[in-house]
Design a protein around this motif. Structure first.
Motif, PDB file in Angstrom:
ATOM      1  N   ASN A  54      17.622 -34.119   6.520  1.00 30.78           N
ATOM      2  CA  ASN A  54      16.262 -34.643   6.544  1.00 30.78           C
ATOM      3  C   ASN A  54      15.958 -35.403   5.259  1.00 30.78           C
ATOM      4  O   ASN A  54      16.560 -35.165   4.206  1.00 30.78           O
ATOM      5  CB  ASN A  54      15.250 -33.490   6.683  1.00 30.78           C
ATOM      6  N   TYR A  98      13.915 -42.623  13.374  1.00 31.77           N
ATOM      7  CA  TYR A  98      13.556 -41.329  13.964  1.00 31.77           C
ATOM      8  C   TYR A  98      14.009 -41.278  15.418  1.00 31.77           C
ATOM      9  O   TYR A  98      13.637 -42.155  16.187  1.00 31.77           O
ATOM     10  CB  TYR A  98      12.042 -41.127  13.869  1.00 31.77           C
ATOM     11  N   PRO A  99      14.781 -40.248  15.806  1.00 31.73           N
ATOM     12  CA  PRO A  99      15.456 -39.297  14.929  1.00 31.73           C
ATOM     13  C   PRO A  99      16.312 -40.033  13.899  1.00 31.73           C
ATOM     14  O   PRO A  99      16.697 -41.176  14.110  1.00 31.73           O
ATOM     15  CB  PRO A  99      16.329 -38.495  15.892  1.00 31.73           C
ATOM     16  N   TYR A 135      15.962 -34.665  14.341  1.00 28.40           N
ATOM     17  CA  TYR A 135      14.549 -35.014  14.295  1.00 28.40           C
ATOM     18  C   TYR A 135      14.006 -34.649  12.914  1.00 28.40           C
ATOM     19  O   TYR A 135      14.098 -33.493  12.498  1.00 28.40           O
ATOM     20  CB  TYR A 135      13.771 -34.256  15.371  1.00 28.40           C
ATOM     21  N   GLU A 136      13.476 -35.642  12.204  1.00 30.83           N
ATOM     22  CA  GLU A 136      12.902 -35.379  10.890  1.00 30.83           C
ATOM     23  C   GLU A 136      11.759 -34.369  11.030  1.00 30.83           C
ATOM     24  O   GLU A 136      10.748 -34.642  11.689  1.00 30.83           O
ATOM     25  CB  GLU A 136      12.365 -36.681  10.279  1.00 30.83           C
ATOM     26  N   GLU A 137      11.899 -33.209  10.397  1.00 29.82           N
ATOM     27  CA  GLU A 137      10.908 -32.146  10.550  1.00 29.82           C
ATOM     28  C   GLU A 137       9.553 -32.531   9.967  1.00 29.82           C
ATOM     29  O   GLU A 137       8.512 -32.086  10.438  1.00 29.82           O
ATOM     30  CB  GLU A 137      11.433 -30.859   9.902  1.00 29.82           C
ATOM     31  N   ASN A 139      17.042 -45.403  17.709  1.00 27.95           N
ATOM     32  CA  ASN A 139      17.230 -44.098  18.336  1.00 27.95           C
ATOM     33  C   ASN A 139      16.097 -43.744  19.305  1.00 27.95           C
ATOM     34  O   ASN A 139      15.798 -42.570  19.522  1.00 27.95           O
ATOM     35  CB  ASN A 139      17.365 -43.018  17.261  1.00 27.95           C
ATOM     36  N   GLN A 164      13.377 -40.528  22.086  1.00 24.83           N
ATOM     37  CA  GLN A 164      11.912 -40.455  21.978  1.00 24.83           C
ATOM     38  C   GLN A 164      11.192 -40.685  23.295  1.00 24.83           C
ATOM     39  O   GLN A 164      10.161 -40.064  23.560  1.00 24.83           O
ATOM     40  CB  GLN A 164      11.404 -41.509  20.978  1.00 24.83           C
ATOM     41  N   THR A 196       7.886 -38.294  22.812  1.00 25.80           N
ATOM     42  CA  THR A 196       6.994 -38.626  21.709  1.00 25.80           C
ATOM     43  C   THR A 196       6.958 -40.143  21.624  1.00 25.80           C
ATOM     44  O   THR A 196       7.469 -40.823  22.524  1.00 25.80           O
ATOM     45  CB  THR A 196       7.491 -37.994  20.386  1.00 25.80           C
ATOM     46  N   GLY A 229      19.034 -29.519  13.420  1.00 26.13           N
ATOM     47  CA  GLY A 229      17.610 -29.356  13.180  1.00 26.13           C
ATOM     48  C   GLY A 229      17.241 -27.904  12.940  1.00 26.13           C
ATOM     49  O   GLY A 229      18.102 -27.019  12.839  1.00 26.13           O
ATOM     50  N   ALA A 264      19.779 -34.048  17.901  1.00 26.17           N
ATOM     51  CA  ALA A 264      18.979 -34.930  18.756  1.00 26.17           C
ATOM     52  C   ALA A 264      19.880 -35.501  19.852  1.00 26.17           C
ATOM     53  O   ALA A 264      20.569 -34.758  20.532  1.00 26.17           O
ATOM     54  CB  ALA A 264      18.322 -36.020  17.922  1.00 26.17           C
TER      55      ALA A 264
END
Length: 829
Positions: free
Chosen positions: A485, A509-510, A516-518, A540, A544, A548, A667, A673
């Motif tokens: 991350n 992102y990811p 996935y960036e927390e 990427n 998503q 999201t 993650g 991801a």
């Protein structure tokens, strides 16, 4: 030296080359007024990032006294059809230390003296004339050619000649292979792919027609233009340009709009230059009947007492002797052999058999999303109503395209959470650049001209630093933590330290580390709190869509690789499309076009476009129906399910492989991801094995290697996508597990550390069938390490290619005729 990529960007890339040749010390670039308006605008837009001053004027007014001119761009033939003799002009430029870029037309050069013989340093143009559909603007392959002196300054990708492990010639990407990912902001260009599929189409056109066939086409086109000019002179109703021309006739008349309207009623579009000038262009599809219709239009009611057919025998070449080509071209046997359809078909099939594609097996390239390109999605590309449209056809004649643009733009807004989309950027690299330029224009509109700092995490996509550098931004790198991350504390310190000058953050992102960036929402807030904008790389998006969205997460702008997430075929590197989505406050700054204004979809209330990014108003419009069809057929449920399956597939593979190879990043829940990284670094010490050895051995198993040594050196990055079945995922995992066992054989001393099946891979048929076999392992095991290979085997064409040899001995010309003859004999034996 020759490189193929997107048209008109080549002119901008040539401008950048001139700047690089002069080491950035000369900051003025001249452009002749006879260049296409879209060329001029693209160069002006690109010049901003390089700090170059673009000056447009008539070539007779070029003045080099300042000593600050790095290069000049001229067009041959010019935008209004004129053919000028540039030899003295080029000599004068060279005397003053100025490099000359010449934009030209390949078909015209079959009968016109070539730019290299006139003294040009760099030659650019489009290959569309060689059999590629207009497609309302693209995709088309462009070319950039230069002398040996500047070959190592060329942008993008070059195919060079090296040798394989047996000493035979082998073709490979030279020098620039993944250059952006290695040199980052010092790269020569942010273009990471080329229009390979379109370049092949144009090449096959040249192979089929050969030099004589192409010259005959050019002479016919020139003859039609000459016949038209001759007829206009007989009519006496208008004035015909006196300068030599190839295929475009410039006409002065009393009312250009009236002439154009009369032509429109006869289903012909003319170019209106101004109130008194129109131009008419001809190509190989034009007929004598078309010329007769034009005579009626320009007769303005007068009777026409002759026909084009009757005039044609009187017309001779209108090109002066000093500009007629006398040198041979396309002399290689390839261009003088396959002039019948069945022979060309066989040749294409022989070439095709050398390429491993999704027809053979999954292609697990991380960050490239090699997924199914369904037949239904591809069908519109060959429909004449899409393919046979001129890029500058009147909008009222392209209502089908306009409806699709509007629908696609709104669908992409819904998917991404943005308020407006520009469809103009015609590659992912162009999309990256466009997104940053929108941010730049936004800051400048607010008076924040000083905001030029771009923060880029090391986990961002590889081309990001090069794109930021092209926008004139100062790059600040931030690292990652042990989980892959972004290091938020480091990011916060960088943002606060550059608070007054912060322009943007580029984030993937990811992340490119496959997680996935927390803290992505916190990351976006930090940037916004310090006056910056968030650019999200859409490479990427396959992880998503439906789950999201960039807009919901907090991004201000994002480009989409339609050739990744939304199913346009990669085509060996192109065509691609990279539309950008933006939040409402950035919508006014989306790119426009000098011929047909565009802007965003939906349009902003006020428009302050950043400039022009593509030769065509809507980029490579012809391939947009592929993504539009994919989205329409999948629907919201289908798109969401695709993202879920892509993530599931990656996690299934990572789980299967984790007991055989270390999985580098995971993650918070121990998952990845849509892609994951296999760590091979320890094998260098235990067995002398590098990632390249594993990737090459995978070829023997019938697979394309994953992304190698990026984003982390010594690793492989795997992305299965949602398109692959569990059976195919298992087959690939089985191959990697088998290769791990082969590494173990080296580790425990059962196989030689320097002479083993991995170091010897790949094993082409020519090597296996040779008289001598000195390897310590069997031919059978080299070729058939897995049971499925006996039913269907993809044979590598060459042995291990010597990369260092290819870079040190950069050769980018066709192989000698003898090599081709030997290859043909082997193929037919």
């Amino acid at each position: 030296m020759l490189h193929c990529s997107m048209r008109v960007l080549r002119q901008a890339e040539a401008m950048a080359m001139c700047n690089n040749i002069q080491k950035g010390k000369k900051k003025t670039f001249f452009i002749a007024k006879n260049c296409h308006p879209q060329t001029i605008d693209v160069c002006k837009t690109r010049a901003d990032g390089f700090g170059l001053n673009v000056v447009t004027m008539d070539i007779k007014d070029f003045d080099y006294k300042s000593g600050d001119v790095c290069g000049v761009l001229v067009q041959y033939p010019g935008t209004e059809g004129e053919v000028l003799h540039y030899e003295e002009f080029i000599k004068n430029a060279h005397v003053n230390g100025v490099k000359v870029v010449m934009a030209t037309d390949l078909l015209a050069l079959t009968i016109l003296k070539p730019p290299g013989e006139l003294g040009a340093d760099i030659v650019v143009g489009s290959a569309q004339r060689f059999g590629v559909p207009m497609g309302y603007g693209g995709p088309h392959a462009a070319f950039l050619a230069t002398s040996q002196d500047y070959k190592r300054m060329m942008p993008g990708r070059i195919i060079g000649v090296s040798v394989d492990s047996t000493g035979k010639p082998a073709l490979r990407m030279a020098m620039q292979t993944r250059e952006q990912h290695i040199r980052r902001d010092k790269a020569t260009s942010n273009i990471c792919t080329a229009q390979a599929l379109l370049a092949n189409m144009a090449a096959m056109y040249a192979i089929y027609h050969g030099p004589e066939g192409l010259k005959a086409i050019a002479q016919r086109v020139h003859g039609l233009a000459g016949t038209f000019a001759c007829g206009l002179k007989k009519l006496g109703t208008v004035d015909v340009q006196g300068l030599p021309f190839f295929d475009t006739v410039k006409i002065r008349c009393s009312d250009s709009m009236a002439i154009a309207d009369a032509a429109y009623k006869n289903e012909m579009n003319l170019r209106i230059v101004d109130s008194n000038i129109v131009t008419v262009s001809f190509d190989e599809t034009t007929t004598l009947d078309d010329v007769d219709k034009l005579f009626e239009v320009f007769a303005c009611g007068k009777p026409v007492t002759f026909t084009a057919e009757s005039l044609a025998p009187e017309v001779d070449t209108l090109i002066p002797s000093g500009l007629i080509r006398e040198s041979p071209y396309l002399t290689h046997p390839i261009f003088n052999t396959y002039h019948t359809e069945h022979e060309l078909l066989r040749y294409i099939h022989r070439l095709q058999s050398k390429d491993l594609s999704l027809c053979h097996s999954m292609i697990p390239l991380g960050s490239c999303t090699m997924k199914l390109n369904a037949t239904t999605e591809m069908m519109p590309v060959t429909c004449p109503s899409f393919s046979d449209i001129h890029p500058f056809a009147p909008v009222e004649q392209t209502q089908g395209y306009q409806e699709m643009f509007d629908d696609l733009g709104k669908l992409l807004c819904t998917i991404t959470g943005f308020d407006s989309f520009s469809l103009q950027p015609n590659s992912g690299a162009s999309g990256e650049y466009a997104g940053l330029m929108v941010i730049r224009a936004y800051h400048m509109a607010r008076g924040d001209h000083h905001r030029n700092v771009c923060i880029i995490p090391v986990s961002a996509h590889g081309t990001n630093p090069a794109s930021a550098a092209m926008c004139g931004m100062k790059i600040v790198s931030v690292g990652t933590d042990s989980k892959g991350n972004i290091n938020i504390e480091e990011l916060k310190k960088a943002a606060e330290a550059n608070r007054d000058n912060l322009s943007a953050l580029m984030v993937t992102y990811p992340s490119t580390h496959g997680v996935y960036e927390e803290g992505i929402d916190e990351i976006c807030k930090i940037i916004h709190d310090n006056g910056g904008q968030v650019y999200m790389d859409g490479a990427n998006m396959n992880a998503q869509v439906g789950l999201t969205s960039p807009g919901w997460i907090g991004a201000d702008v994002c480009h989409l690789n339609l050739h990744k997430t939304f199913c346009i075929p990669h085509g060996g590197g192109g065509p691609g499309m990279g539309p950008i989505g933006v939040k409402k406050h950035l919508a006014p700054f989306l790119p426009s076009h000098p011929v047909i204004p565009t802007g965003g979809i939906p349009a902003a209330e006020e428009s302050q476009p950043l400039g022009t990014l593509s030769a065509a108003p809507w980029g490579s419009a012809l391939i947009l129906p592929i993504s539009y069809t994919y989205i329409a057929m999948m629907g919201s449920k289908g798109l969401t399910e695709a993202s879920k399956i892509a993530i599931l597939n990656a996690n299934y593979m990572a789980k299967r492989l984790e007991s055989h190879y270390p999985i580098l990043f995971r993650g918070i829940n121990g998952t990845v991801a849509h892609e994951f990284i296999i760590d091979l670094r320890s094998f260098k010490n235990t067995a002398g094995i590098e990632p390249e050895d594993v990737a090459k051995r995978l070829m023997d198993y019938g697979f394309h290697g994953p992304t190698m040594s990026w984003p982390v050196p010594g690793t492989l990055m795997v992305e299965p996508t949602e398109s692959e079945s569990k059976a195919e995922l298992d087959r690939f995992c089985d191959a990697l597990i088998s290769i791990r066992e082969e590494i173990a054989q080296i580790e425990n001393g059962k196989a030689d550390i320097s002479n083993n099946v991995l170091k010897g891979s790949p094993h082409p048929m020519s090597l296996l069938m040779g008289d001598a076999w000195t390897k310590p392992y069997s031919r059978e095991y080299a070729a058939f390490p897995a049971s499925w290979l006996r039913a269907s085997k993809f044979w590598p064409t060459t042995g291990r290619v010597d990369n260092v040899y290819g870079d040190r001995n950069l050769i980018c010309t066709l192989l000698p005729a003898s090599s081709v003859i030997e290859e043909q004999a082997a193929a037919t034996a």
